[in-house]
Design a protein around this motif. Structure first.
Motif, short mmCIF file in Angstrom:
data_model
loop_
_atom_site.label_atom_id
_atom_site.label_comp_id
_atom_site.label_asym_id
_atom_site.label_seq_id
_atom_site.Cartn_x
_atom_site.Cartn_y
_atom_site.Cartn_z
N ARG A 128 155.88 7.59 75.02
CA ARG A 128 154.80 7.85 75.99
C ARG A 128 153.44 7.37 75.50
O ARG A 128 152.50 7.27 76.28
CB ARG A 128 154.74 9.34 76.33
N THR A 129 153.33 7.10 74.21
CA THR A 129 152.06 6.63 73.64
C THR A 129 152.33 5.41 72.77
O THR A 129 153.47 5.17 72.35
CB THR A 129 151.40 7.72 72.79
N PHE A 130 151.27 4.67 72.45
CA PHE A 130 151.44 3.51 71.57
C PHE A 130 151.75 3.95 70.14
O PHE A 130 152.38 3.21 69.38
CB PHE A 130 150.19 2.62 71.61
N GLU A 131 151.32 5.17 69.78
CA GLU A 131 151.68 5.70 68.47
C GLU A 131 153.19 5.91 68.39
O GLU A 131 153.82 5.59 67.37
CB GLU A 131 150.95 7.02 68.21
N GLU A 132 153.79 6.44 69.46
CA GLU A 132 155.24 6.62 69.48
C GLU A 132 155.97 5.27 69.50
O GLU A 132 157.03 5.13 68.88
CB GLU A 132 155.64 7.46 70.69
N VAL A 133 155.40 4.30 70.21
CA VAL A 133 155.97 2.95 70.21
C VAL A 133 156.01 2.40 68.79
O VAL A 133 157.04 1.88 68.32
CB VAL A 133 155.17 2.01 71.13
N ALA A 134 154.89 2.52 68.08
CA ALA A 134 154.81 2.01 66.71
C ALA A 134 155.77 2.76 65.79
O ALA A 134 156.46 2.15 64.95
CB ALA A 134 153.39 2.12 66.19
N GLU A 135 155.84 4.07 65.95
CA GLU A 135 156.72 4.89 65.10
C GLU A 135 158.18 4.50 65.28
O GLU A 135 158.91 4.30 64.30
CB GLU A 135 156.52 6.37 65.45
N HIS A 136 158.62 4.37 66.54
CA HIS A 136 160.03 4.06 66.76
C HIS A 136 160.35 2.61 66.42
O HIS A 136 161.45 2.31 65.95
CB HIS A 136 160.42 4.35 68.22
N THR A 137 159.40 1.73 66.60
CA THR A 137 159.59 0.34 66.20
C THR A 137 159.81 0.25 64.69
O THR A 137 160.71 -0.46 64.21
CB THR A 137 158.38 -0.51 66.60
N THR A 138 159.00 0.99 63.95
CA THR A 138 159.15 1.01 62.49
C THR A 138 160.53 1.53 62.10
O THR A 138 161.19 0.99 61.21
CB THR A 138 158.06 1.90 61.86
N TYR A 139 160.97 2.58 62.80
CA TYR A 139 162.30 3.13 62.50
C TYR A 139 163.40 2.10 62.78
O TYR A 139 164.28 1.88 61.94
CB TYR A 139 162.55 4.39 63.34
N LEU A 140 163.35 1.46 63.96
CA LEU A 140 164.42 0.53 64.32
C LEU A 140 164.48 -0.68 63.38
O LEU A 140 165.56 -1.18 63.08
CB LEU A 140 164.24 0.06 65.77
N PHE A 141 163.32 -1.13 62.93
CA PHE A 141 163.30 -2.30 62.04
C PHE A 141 163.49 -1.94 60.57
O PHE A 141 163.51 -2.81 59.71
CB PHE A 141 162.00 -3.09 62.22
N SER A 142 163.64 -0.63 60.31
CA SER A 142 163.85 -0.20 58.92
C SER A 142 165.34 -0.18 58.60
O SER A 142 166.19 -0.42 59.46
CB SER A 142 163.26 1.20 58.70
N GLU A 143 165.67 0.17 57.38
CA GLU A 143 167.06 0.25 56.95
C GLU A 143 167.74 1.50 57.48
O GLU A 143 168.97 1.64 57.37
CB GLU A 143 167.14 0.23 55.43
N LYS A 144 166.97 2.41 58.10
CA LYS A 144 167.57 3.64 58.62
C LYS A 144 168.44 3.37 59.84
O LYS A 144 169.37 4.12 60.13
CB LYS A 144 166.46 4.64 58.98
#
Length: 427
Positions: A168-184
């Motif tokens: 819902r926010t650009f902060e959440e966009v950035a957070e989930h993008t970081t997660y998806l592109f991480s090794e997690k």
């Protein structure tokens, strides 16, 4: 006389056993090929012939099936995706290689790539959410800005809502993008993120076999910002016009994607501008039990008939209203106990209660289909009576989860010095 075998590629905790039982009822000998057979407890429990093989390796599967053909008559090949829908394309390739009935592997591959699927549906004029494909964080952010918040971020290839999140926010966009592109997050293809418009509205799923619409289910997804399907009713309470509209769009999807053999499920959201297609999947939707209870059509058996070259019987024998519910944990931790299965199953109208977990299981919520701890389904001739039985049954199921200790609590636990530690052999 040579035994006729049904080859099952991988297994499935929900419907795998149903396929085994249906195969046996049709006089077939089920054989499972799996990279890790221990993932599926019913294999050992039912003494199912199982072979360990790398199911990502087509040549290895061809070799194993060829070897089995020396002992059995291979009547058909099918399989289950789990969290890797490329299995369906592999099944199609195996069927082509051994000249057996099966799905078109090229169509399945196009369908399993969510971006390619979106392109094909858009070209055919099928209503879908606005979308963009992004290969890095900058593209994700600019795509979200173009579409407008809120947006859905999801891996371009995947299933079971794994990695899918509402932002819902650009902060959440950035957070989930970081997660998806991480090794997690485990990628089974090159990392690409689909950024989609959030199509807000009730959820529906169309069950299809071949080119025939079997019925449409209503579904509920909880746990936002994640999407975990927690409840469903079949058939959905739709007007005739609403049903025809979703059915017509479903058939347009099949044509656009080159599908039309075997099972397909199509997920919709009914928005202010009408139904929009969220995803089309070349497999059975959810579980086949609601259709069986509602209409007497056993989709598992009828699918196997197609797999072995027989004609499916999709005629309804009755009309009831089943509803199901998945019970989800409210915290992470260790499941100390869970009970109520027998009490819930004794409620009049309850057709099945299935626990996926047992005591001392480690519970870690992931925000996808793997979160479900148990499944309850009820059925009657009336929607209200079914819903009442389902509610009574789920209220009888209870559990206790002890939260994992925090880092501070762990550090406070005294450790035994080396000389006084007890080995497993001494206990």
């Amino acid at each position: 006389m040579t035994r006729r075998a049904l080859i099952l590629i991988e297994g499935h905790r929900g419907i795998g056993l149903r396929y085994v039982q249906a195969a046996r009822s049709l006089g077939l000998h089920p054989i499972t090929l799996s990279a890790d057979p221990a993932r599926y407890d019913y294999l050992a429990a039912e003494s199912i012939e199982t072979i360990r093989v790398d199911t990502d390796n087509l040549d290895a599967l061809i070799h194993e099936c060829s070897r089995l053909a020396g002992t059995y008559e291979i009547a058909g090949i099918t399989g289950f995706a789990g969290d890797d829908e490329s299995i369906y394309a592999t099944v199609g390739k195996l069927c082509r290689h051994f000249d057996l009935p099966g799905p078109n592997p090229a169509s399945v591959e196009r369908c399993c790539d969510k971006f390619t699927q979106r392109q094909l549906l858009a070209e055919a004029g099928v209503p879908i959410p606005a979308y963009r494909l992004a290969a890095n964080a900058s593209e994700v952010e600019s795509s979200a800005a173009e579409i407008g918040l809120p947006v859905i971020l999801k891996p371009a290839v995947g299933s079971g809502s794994i990695g899918v999140r509402l932002c819902r926010t650009f902060e959440e966009v950035a957070e989930h993008t970081t997660y998806l592109f991480s090794e997690k997050h485990i990628w089974r293809s090159s990392p690409r993120i689909l950024v989609e418009e959030f199509a807000n509205g009730p959820d529906y799923g169309a069950y299809i076999m071949g080119n025939e619409i079997i019925g449409i289910e209503s579904a509920e997804y909880n746990c936002q910002p994640h999407f975990v399907c927690s409840e469903g009713t079949f058939p959905a309470p739709l007007t005739d016009d609403e049903y025809r509209l979703i059915a017509d769009i479903s058939l347009s999807c099949l044509q656009a994607l080159g599908l039309g053999w075997g099972p397909t499920c199509i997920q919709f959201r009914r928005t202010e501008r009408g139904p929009v297609v969220i995803e089309a999947n070349p497999r059975l939707g959810g579980g086949p039990q609601p259709v069986h209870l509602a209409y007497g059509i056993d989709l598992v058996t009828e699918h196997i008939k197609l797999v072995i070259g027989r004609e499916a019987n999709l005629r309804r024998s009755h009309s009831h209203v089943p509803a199901w519910r998945s019970l989800l944990p409210d915290r992470d931790g260790i499941l100390e106990w869970i009970d109520g299965e027998s009490r819930a199953a004794a409620i009049p109208g309850v057709a099945e209660v299935k626990f996926y977990v047992g005591p001392k299981t480690s519970i870690v919520r992931r925000g996808d289909y793997r979160d479900s701890m148990e499944y309850v389904i009820a059925v009657s001739s009336y929607r209200s009576r079914t819903k009442s039985a389902l509610q009574r049954a789920t209220e009888l199921i209870d559990w206790s989860i002890t939260p994992f200790p925090t880092e501070l609590e762990q550090s406070a636990v005294p450790r035994l010095s080396a000389p006084t530690q007890i080995s497993a052999a001494q206990e």
